[in-house]
Design an enzyme around this catalytic site. Sequence first.
Site, mmCIF file in Angstrom:
data_model
loop_
_atom_site.group_PDB
_atom_site.id
_atom_site.type_symbol
_atom_site.label_atom_id
_atom_site.label_comp_id
_atom_site.label_asym_id
_atom_site.label_seq_id
_atom_site.Cartn_x
_atom_site.Cartn_y
_atom_site.Cartn_z
ATOM 1 N N PRO A 87 0.828 -1.216 0.000
ATOM 2 C CA PRO A 87 0.000 0.000 0.000
ATOM 3 C C PRO A 87 0.857 1.258 0.000
ATOM 4 C CG PRO A 87 -0.802 -1.585 1.612
ATOM 5 C CD PRO A 87 0.517 -2.094 1.142
ATOM 6 N N TYR B 281 -0.721 4.629 13.286
ATOM 7 C CA TYR B 281 -2.124 4.952 13.065
ATOM 8 C C TYR B 281 -2.975 4.279 14.147
ATOM 9 C CZ TYR B 281 -0.185 6.795 8.769
ATOM 10 O OH TYR B 281 0.577 7.509 7.864
#
Length: 365
Positions: A32, A191
């Site tokens: 990603p 995150y």
Amino acid sequence: MTQSIATPGSAHLFSPLEIREVSFRNRIGVSPMCEYSSVDGFANDWHFVHLGSRAVGGAAMVMTEASAVLPEGRISPQDLGVYMDDHIPMLSRIFRFIEEQGAAPGMQLAHAGRKASTAQPWNGGGALNESEGGWRPIWAPSAIAFSATSIAPEPLDEAGIARVTQAFGEAAKRVREAGAKVIEIHAAHGYLLHEFLSPLSNTRSDCYGGSFENRTRILREVVQAIRQTWPGSFPLFVRISATDWVEGGWTIQDSVSLAKQLGPLGVDLIDCSSGGAVPNISIPAGPGYQAPFAEKIRKEAGVQTAAVGMITTPEQADCIVRTGQADMVFLARELLRDPYFPLRAADELKQSGPWPKQYLRAKRG
């Protein structure tokens, strides 16, 4: 459903791989990579070409960038999202093209947590005010800002945690409808889910903080929420930061223990990255520097792994698979430089590469 772990020497970079009922034509995945090029979370022609060209280039799996499950879970206002049904049609077009090229389409589901509401990297990457397109509040396990210049987050209460967990499950439904064959949960790089895992960012005293069991609770719940809607025939991956690289933070042994928890819940592969929990950390980066994490988790937890980070040559990637350090390699920057790395690697390693018939006249040999 468990997968057998191949012994060293029994596989190589161009060996096919079966995970559940999805076939990967080789061991190369597109990691990603945030493109910061969306409006309101929508994929567009940039994403079509960016992702589609890497499927044409011979990768076995093409994963979208971190895609927010809630609008406030975006890193930037330009992040890709999958938080409303209107996102599905363009994603379907992209995933259909990827699959037509022989690659498995995948989507990484994410929530940025205390790293949300920031500018695009080429615009400085700093915190955005609401007048600049940012938003408030941003959410985290604890009211601890990422850095001195970051936005102070608000701590999620248990109702907020349940909303996030539900959003991951609902996003998985949309991913399924769009036609992806792999989901990856982003629990790395500082995150939201990583923020819960790491004691550096999680100072809660309820059932989501304190002990290892409590700090890993939300990730287990997210896995379960996704598995309730994601087909049992399709793989589920989790990206983790295998270590925070900081005394008192998350460790590689924590990662082994986490992988042992996640496997029985339906996680098929651990994508092994590192860092990101706190700023200004000295990381001993070098070629393949994170592959030992993938090897340790693979051997000690009995879960398939992917190695990432500064993997730049066919020989290096092949060695990681042949020696049993990981089952797959996920490439990022090298595939930005060369979308056709898998085709070139097959030629250099004298393997059969998945050349598109339209490009066969350019094949060497």
